[in-house]
Design a protein around this motif. Sequence first.
Motif, PDB file in Angstrom:
ATOM      1  N   THR A  98       0.798  -1.229   0.000  1.00  0.00           N
ATOM      2  CA  THR A  98       0.000   0.000   0.000  1.00  0.00           C
ATOM      3  C   THR A  98       0.828   1.276   0.000  1.00  0.00           C
ATOM      4  OG1 THR A  98      -0.200  -0.058   2.409  1.00  0.00           O
ATOM      5  CG2 THR A  98      -1.973  -1.089   1.127  1.00  0.00           C
ATOM      6  N   PHE A  99       2.041   1.251   0.532  1.00  0.00           N
ATOM      7  CA  PHE A  99       2.814   2.492   0.642  1.00  0.00           C
ATOM      8  C   PHE A  99       3.106   3.107  -0.719  1.00  0.00           C
ATOM      9  CE2 PHE A  99       6.998   4.690   0.993  1.00  0.00           C
ATOM     10  CZ  PHE A  99       6.528   5.799   1.659  1.00  0.00           C
ATOM     11  N   ALA A 100       3.636   2.323  -1.636  1.00  0.00           N
ATOM     12  CA  ALA A 100       3.994   2.858  -2.953  1.00  0.00           C
ATOM     13  C   ALA A 100       2.749   3.385  -3.670  1.00  0.00           C
ATOM     14  CB  ALA A 100       4.697   1.798  -3.788  1.00  0.00           C
ATOM     15  N   SER A 101       1.658   2.631  -3.605  1.00  0.00           N
ATOM     16  CA  SER A 101       0.421   3.060  -4.262  1.00  0.00           C
ATOM     17  C   SER A 101      -0.139   4.317  -3.613  1.00  0.00           C
ATOM     18  CB  SER A 101      -0.632   1.952  -4.197  1.00  0.00           C
ATOM     19  OG  SER A 101      -0.168   0.807  -4.852  1.00  0.00           O
ATOM     20  N   ALA A 102      -0.132   4.357  -2.300  1.00  0.00           N
ATOM     21  CA  ALA A 102      -0.654   5.530  -1.587  1.00  0.00           C
ATOM     22  C   ALA A 102       0.188   6.761  -1.892  1.00  0.00           C
ATOM     23  CB  ALA A 102      -0.685   5.254  -0.085  1.00  0.00           C
ATOM     24  N   LYS A 103       1.486   6.582  -1.931  1.00  0.00           N
ATOM     25  CA  LYS A 103       2.385   7.702  -2.226  1.00  0.00           C
ATOM     26  C   LYS A 103       2.151   8.218  -3.648  1.00  0.00           C
ATOM     27  CE  LYS A 103       7.025   8.284  -2.572  1.00  0.00           C
ATOM     28  NZ  LYS A 103       8.374   7.889  -2.510  1.00  0.00           N
ATOM     29  N   GLU A 104       1.992   7.312  -4.594  1.00  0.00           N
ATOM     30  CA  GLU A 104       1.695   7.712  -5.980  1.00  0.00           C
ATOM     31  C   GLU A 104       0.384   8.474  -6.049  1.00  0.00           C
ATOM     32  OE1 GLU A 104       1.664   4.614  -8.933  1.00  0.00           O
ATOM     33  OE2 GLU A 104       3.629   3.877  -8.269  1.00  0.00           O
ATOM     34  N   TRP A 105      -0.626   7.979  -5.338  1.00  0.00           N
ATOM     35  CA  TRP A 105      -1.932   8.625  -5.334  1.00  0.00           C
ATOM     36  C   TRP A 105      -1.829  10.050  -4.781  1.00  0.00           C
ATOM     37  CZ3 TRP A 105      -5.584   9.379  -1.087  1.00  0.00           C
ATOM     38  CH2 TRP A 105      -6.849   9.799  -1.519  1.00  0.00           C
ATOM     39  N   ALA A 155       5.556  11.341   1.456  1.00  0.00           N
ATOM     40  CA  ALA A 155       5.833  10.043   2.091  1.00  0.00           C
ATOM     41  C   ALA A 155       5.089   9.923   3.421  1.00  0.00           C
ATOM     42  CB  ALA A 155       7.329   9.856   2.302  1.00  0.00           C
ATOM     43  N   LEU A 156       4.985  11.015   4.157  1.00  0.00           N
ATOM     44  CA  LEU A 156       4.238  10.998   5.413  1.00  0.00           C
ATOM     45  C   LEU A 156       2.776  10.647   5.154  1.00  0.00           C
ATOM     46  CD1 LEU A 156       4.268  11.673   8.517  1.00  0.00           C
ATOM     47  CD2 LEU A 156       3.480  13.950   7.839  1.00  0.00           C
ATOM     48  N   ALA A 157       2.163  11.286   4.170  1.00  0.00           N
ATOM     49  CA  ALA A 157       0.762  11.004   3.836  1.00  0.00           C
ATOM     50  C   ALA A 157       0.604   9.569   3.342  1.00  0.00           C
ATOM     51  CB  ALA A 157       0.262  11.996   2.786  1.00  0.00           C
ATOM     52  N   GLY A 158       1.525   9.109   2.512  1.00  0.00           N
ATOM     53  CA  GLY A 158       1.484   7.723   2.044  1.00  0.00           C
ATOM     54  C   GLY A 158       1.600   6.745   3.196  1.00  0.00           C
ATOM     55  N   GLY A 159       2.466   7.058   4.152  1.00  0.00           N
ATOM     56  CA  GLY A 159       2.628   6.215   5.339  1.00  0.00           C
ATOM     57  C   GLY A 159       1.373   6.204   6.200  1.00  0.00           C
ATOM     58  N   MET A 160       0.691   7.346   6.273  1.00  0.00           N
ATOM     59  CA  MET A 160      -0.541   7.406   7.059  1.00  0.00           C
ATOM     60  C   MET A 160      -1.627   6.529   6.444  1.00  0.00           C
ATOM     61  SD  MET A 160      -0.471  11.462   7.973  1.00  0.00           S
ATOM     62  CE  MET A 160      -1.823  11.509   9.119  1.00  0.00           C
ATOM     63  N   ILE A 161      -1.740   6.567   5.129  1.00  0.00           N
ATOM     64  CA  ILE A 161      -2.718   5.724   4.444  1.00  0.00           C
ATOM     65  C   ILE A 161      -2.346   4.251   4.631  1.00  0.00           C
ATOM     66  CG2 ILE A 161      -3.641   5.079   2.180  1.00  0.00           C
ATOM     67  CD1 ILE A 161      -3.195   8.135   1.437  1.00  0.00           C
ATOM     68  N   PRO A 175      -6.755   0.504  19.729  1.00  0.00           N
ATOM     69  CA  PRO A 175      -5.439   0.408  20.367  1.00  0.00           C
ATOM     70  C   PRO A 175      -4.380  -0.195  19.435  1.00  0.00           C
ATOM     71  CG  PRO A 175      -7.132  -0.387  21.856  1.00  0.00           C
ATOM     72  CD  PRO A 175      -7.793  -0.143  20.527  1.00  0.00           C
ATOM     73  N   ALA A 176      -4.803  -1.126  18.571  1.00  0.00           N
ATOM     74  CA  ALA A 176      -3.852  -1.711  17.619  1.00  0.00           C
ATOM     75  C   ALA A 176      -3.324  -0.631  16.683  1.00  0.00           C
ATOM     76  CB  ALA A 176      -4.505  -2.837  16.820  1.00  0.00           C
ATOM     77  N   TYR A 177      -4.216   0.247  16.216  1.00  0.00           N
ATOM     78  CA  TYR A 177      -3.773   1.331  15.342  1.00  0.00           C
ATOM     79  C   TYR A 177      -2.843   2.293  16.092  1.00  0.00           C
ATOM     80  CZ  TYR A 177      -3.267   5.124  12.182  1.00  0.00           C
ATOM     81  OH  TYR A 177      -2.685   6.082  11.392  1.00  0.00           O
ATOM     82  N   LEU A 178      -3.158   2.575  17.338  1.00  0.00           N
ATOM     83  CA  LEU A 178      -2.296   3.488  18.103  1.00  0.00           C
ATOM     84  C   LEU A 178      -0.883   2.916  18.277  1.00  0.00           C
ATOM     85  CD1 LEU A 178      -4.758   4.819  20.814  1.00  0.00           C
ATOM     86  CD2 LEU A 178      -3.885   6.020  18.790  1.00  0.00           C
ATOM     87  N   ARG A 179      -0.767   1.592  18.240  1.00  0.00           N
ATOM     88  CA  ARG A 179       0.545   0.951  18.328  1.00  0.00           C
ATOM     89  C   ARG A 179       1.190   0.831  16.949  1.00  0.00           C
ATOM     90  NH1 ARG A 179       1.615  -4.567  18.003  1.00  0.00           N
ATOM     91  NH2 ARG A 179      -0.603  -4.945  18.193  1.00  0.00           N
ATOM     92  N   LEU A 180       0.420   0.368  15.971  1.00  0.00           N
ATOM     93  CA  LEU A 180       0.957   0.106  14.632  1.00  0.00           C
ATOM     94  C   LEU A 180       1.088   1.375  13.782  1.00  0.00           C
ATOM     95  CD1 LEU A 180      -1.209  -3.033  13.816  1.00  0.00           C
ATOM     96  CD2 LEU A 180       1.254  -3.016  14.247  1.00  0.00           C
ATOM     97  N   GLY A 181       0.152   2.296  13.924  1.00  0.00           N
ATOM     98  CA  GLY A 181       0.131   3.496  13.087  1.00  0.00           C
ATOM     99  C   GLY A 181       1.411   4.303  13.130  1.00  0.00           C
ATOM    100  N   PRO A 182       1.810   4.792  14.297  1.00  0.00           N
ATOM    101  CA  PRO A 182       3.033   5.595  14.355  1.00  0.00           C
ATOM    102  C   PRO A 182       4.277   4.830  13.873  1.00  0.00           C
ATOM    103  CG  PRO A 182       1.755   5.891  16.349  1.00  0.00           C
ATOM    104  CD  PRO A 182       1.106   4.783  15.583  1.00  0.00           C
ATOM    105  N   HIS A 183       4.358   3.560  14.222  1.00  0.00           N
ATOM    106  CA  HIS A 183       5.503   2.753  13.783  1.00  0.00           C
ATOM    107  C   HIS A 183       5.542   2.666  12.259  1.00  0.00           C
ATOM    108  CE1 HIS A 183       7.444  -1.048  12.620  1.00  0.00           C
ATOM    109  NE2 HIS A 183       8.319  -0.698  13.542  1.00  0.00           N
TER     110      HIS A 183
END
Length: 178
Positions: free
Chosen positions: A61-68, A83-89, A147-155
């Motif tokens: 998803t990162f490469a596709s999100a970044k392209e989008w 890249a930050l926005a792509g990482g968030m998606i 809670p899973a997102y709060l752990r996985l999201g920032p990482h």
Amino acid sequence: VKTQLQAQTVAAVAVGHQHNHQGVSSAFETIYRTQGLVGLWRGVSGAVPRVMVGSAAQLATFASAKEWVEELQWFKEGSWIVALAGGMISSVAVAVAMTPFDVVSTRLYNQPVDERGTGKHYRGLLDCFVQIFRKEGILALYKGIGPAYLRLGPHTILSLLFWDELRKLTYRHQQHGV
């Protein structure tokens, strides 16, 4: 050991099976004594696919999100914010993909076992998925997604952002010696 200790609580609020360990070393000793070395690895059948699915979701998803994000031209081309926005998606996709495996792994880790160390509730990964789906519905596989997102999201966001920025620096260095 971690999962069993985290699930442990007083009887008045207990959910699920309680192992009642006195601490980390006591938990290791009890599990090893009653189930052998294999008991310390119970639940790994859910943890390994969890990591595989999470990594696949992250990379896919990162490469596709970044392209989008680049196509939408929200930010200056080449900006670290792309890249930050792509990482968030991507981080949302990772949490959605991994959470069912977190739920299953937790159930496998924490279930009571018989004298041979065999789980009393689930026979394995697939059986656990099927039972949860049939008895509790699809949404039960997403218990704890916040809670899973709060752990996985920032990482996920920071890992992908730093990886992308380091990749750009390496490319510039290789091409221009800068």
